[in-house]
Design an enzyme around this catalytic site. Structure first.
Site, PDB file in Angstrom:
ATOM      1  N   LYS A  40     -15.189  89.874  58.934  1.00 51.94           N
ATOM      2  CA  LYS A  40     -16.163  90.959  59.155  1.00 51.94           C
ATOM      3  C   LYS A  40     -16.534  91.046  60.642  1.00 51.94           C
ATOM      4  CE  LYS A  40     -19.742  87.740  57.652  1.00 51.94           C
ATOM      5  NZ  LYS A  40     -21.065  87.754  58.208  1.00 51.94           N
ATOM      6  N   ARG A 144     -31.334  87.155  50.639  1.00 51.38           N
ATOM      7  CA  ARG A 144     -30.779  88.320  51.334  1.00 51.38           C
ATOM      8  C   ARG A 144     -30.372  89.325  50.268  1.00 51.38           C
ATOM      9  NH1 ARG A 144     -26.232  87.515  55.980  1.00 51.38           N
ATOM     10  NH2 ARG A 144     -24.961  86.847  54.230  1.00 51.38           N
ATOM     11  N   TYR A 273     -29.738  92.152  91.758  1.00 50.76           N
ATOM     12  CA  TYR A 273     -31.018  92.769  91.390  1.00 50.76           C
ATOM     13  C   TYR A 273     -32.144  91.733  91.284  1.00 50.76           C
ATOM     14  CZ  TYR A 273     -28.328  96.840  89.720  1.00 50.76           C
ATOM     15  OH  TYR A 273     -27.503  97.932  89.624  1.00 50.76           O
ATOM     16  N   MET A 321     -24.795  95.028  84.921  1.00 52.73           N
ATOM     17  CA  MET A 321     -24.056  95.634  83.804  1.00 52.73           C
ATOM     18  C   MET A 321     -22.550  95.416  83.929  1.00 52.73           C
ATOM     19  SD  MET A 321     -24.105  99.568  82.464  1.00 52.73           S
ATOM     20  CE  MET A 321     -25.844  99.672  82.160  1.00 52.73           C
TER      21      MET A 321
END
Ligand code: PLP
Length: 382
Positions: A40, A144, A273, A321
């Site tokens: 998954k 769950r 930054y 980023m």
């Protein structure tokens, strides 16, 4: 084109599958125990299609996915291997007959976590010659999804009376199988075994019974039944530094990039930054085109290291980023274009997803799943 990529090494995947098989076999030399490879979430970031194909080649018996979209996508590629969908069915009110017929058509195995789902599947499976294969999920403490173990006996007997379902399996899921303290896992298992015994007395037995995720595969042989469901182990990590027995594994993914820019900065100059790093002396700084946009967490700022030519270098300044910066020292021998390992293992040196996870206060699962779509997966098969 982009030097940032995730190398996925099939030889390491094969090694891990072999190690899992060896471990299971050493616990129960005479029992045939199936493996459901958990793929998954894009195979924990490794690529669901490529990994699943390889797992089938390696003899995995089942594939486990989270939802029907993943399952349908996979079925186009994997014609025969059973695909068990762990998630719940959406009780589509729009075109339920069409919806269930798509699931039939793709020969999927559904998890039944409620009597409602069982009735829904049963009702819309009437017109098909083949019964719908299901595995019943029992909630023994994870809270769950699943039939609450307390009332599960009655619900399962109700489900068993439905004509168009094949009750192929029954399973539970552990809440903390990676914990060295096994008391809660033992309690969950006891609840499950008591239910199985009651069902057996009532004449109901399931061909496939399963419970063990990675932590339990490593550490709780009493939970194997006749199928295990490892995810993380396949990808080369033991869950939790806390677990008692660890299986020797190889990280399948190497997250890599290249040094693309080098400059010298003076004492007192800051980097990136927020100016979170200031040079204490003149140093050379390398820039590597990977950042939190690629899944290299910003929480690693000033706290991680990278590997270049078998030597570790500290990452400095805020992770941006698209870039990180690394401190190369007052002299350096690396060249523009040299490979940088951000996560994984190279020449016996490791920057594990588990190590990075610890810095970020999370788990290796999340570090692997975080590797972004824009990072090309490169498959090594030799
Ligand atoms: C139902 C189920 N089984 C097995 C697994 C595999 O877990 P792990 O990666 O810890 O082996 C998962 C993943 O969380 C799961 O949801």
């Amino acid at each position: 084109m982009n030097p940032t990529r995730a190398e996925i090494d099939f030889a390491k995947l094969a090694f891990n599958v072999g190690q899992i098989k060896k471990h299971i076999h050493s616990e129960y030399p005479k029992r045939k125990i199936k493996i459901c490879g958990v793929v998954k979430a894009n195979a924990y970031g490794h690529g669901i299609e490529e990994i699943s194909k390889k797992l089938v080649e390696l003899g995995v018996d089942f594939l486990g996915v989270a939802n029907y979209d993943e399952a349908i996508r996979l079925r186009r590629l994997i014609p025969d291997t059973p695909i068990l969908v762990f998630g719940t069915l959406i009780h589509s009110k729009l075109e339920p007959a069409k919806y269930v017929s798509i699931l039939h058509q793709h020969n999927l195995t559904a998890t039944v976590a409620s009597v409602g789902t069982a009735k829904f599947l049963d009702k819309y499976s009437r017109k098909f010659r083949r019964k719908f294969k299901v595995h019943i999920k029992v909630d023994t403490g994870m809270r769950r999804i699943g039939l609450d173990y307390k009332g599960a006996f009655r619900s399962i007997m109700q489900i068993a009376a439905l004509k168009n379902l094949e009750l192929e399996g029954i399973f539970m899921h552990f809440a903390e199988s990676e914990n060295r303290n096994r008391s809660f896992s033992r309690l969950q298992l006891k609840r499950f075994k008591m239910l199985l015994a009651d069902l057996k007395k009532a004449g109901l037995e399931f061909p496939i019974v399963h419970a063990a995720n990675s932590g339990a595969v490593a550490d709780m042989k009493e939970s194997y039944f006749n199928m295990v469901r490892p995810g993380l182990l396949l990808y080369g990590y033991n869950p939790g530094s806390n677990s008692k027995s660890r299986i020797e594994l190889k990280p399948v993914m190497n997250l890599k990039s290249k040094v693309t820019f080098i400059k010298r900065i003076d004492k007192g100059e800051s980097v990136s930054y927020g100016r979170m790093y200031t040079a204490k002396k003149p140093v050379f700084v390398g820039s590597v085109p990977i950042g939190y946009g690629d899944g290299y967490w910003r929480l690693l700022t000033n706290r991680s290291k990278v590997l270049i030519n078998e030597k570790f270098y500290p990452q400095i300044g805020a992770v941006t980023m698209d870039w990180i910066m690394i401190e190369l020292g007052s002299r350096y021998s690396i060249k523009i274009g040299d490979d940088v390992l951000l996560m994984g293992q190279d020449s016996g040196l490791t920057i594990g997803a588990d190590m990075l996870a610890e810095i970020c206060g999370t788990i290796p699962y999340e570090m692997l799943c975080a590797v972004a779509d824009r990072v090309e997966r490169v498959y090594l098969d030799n």
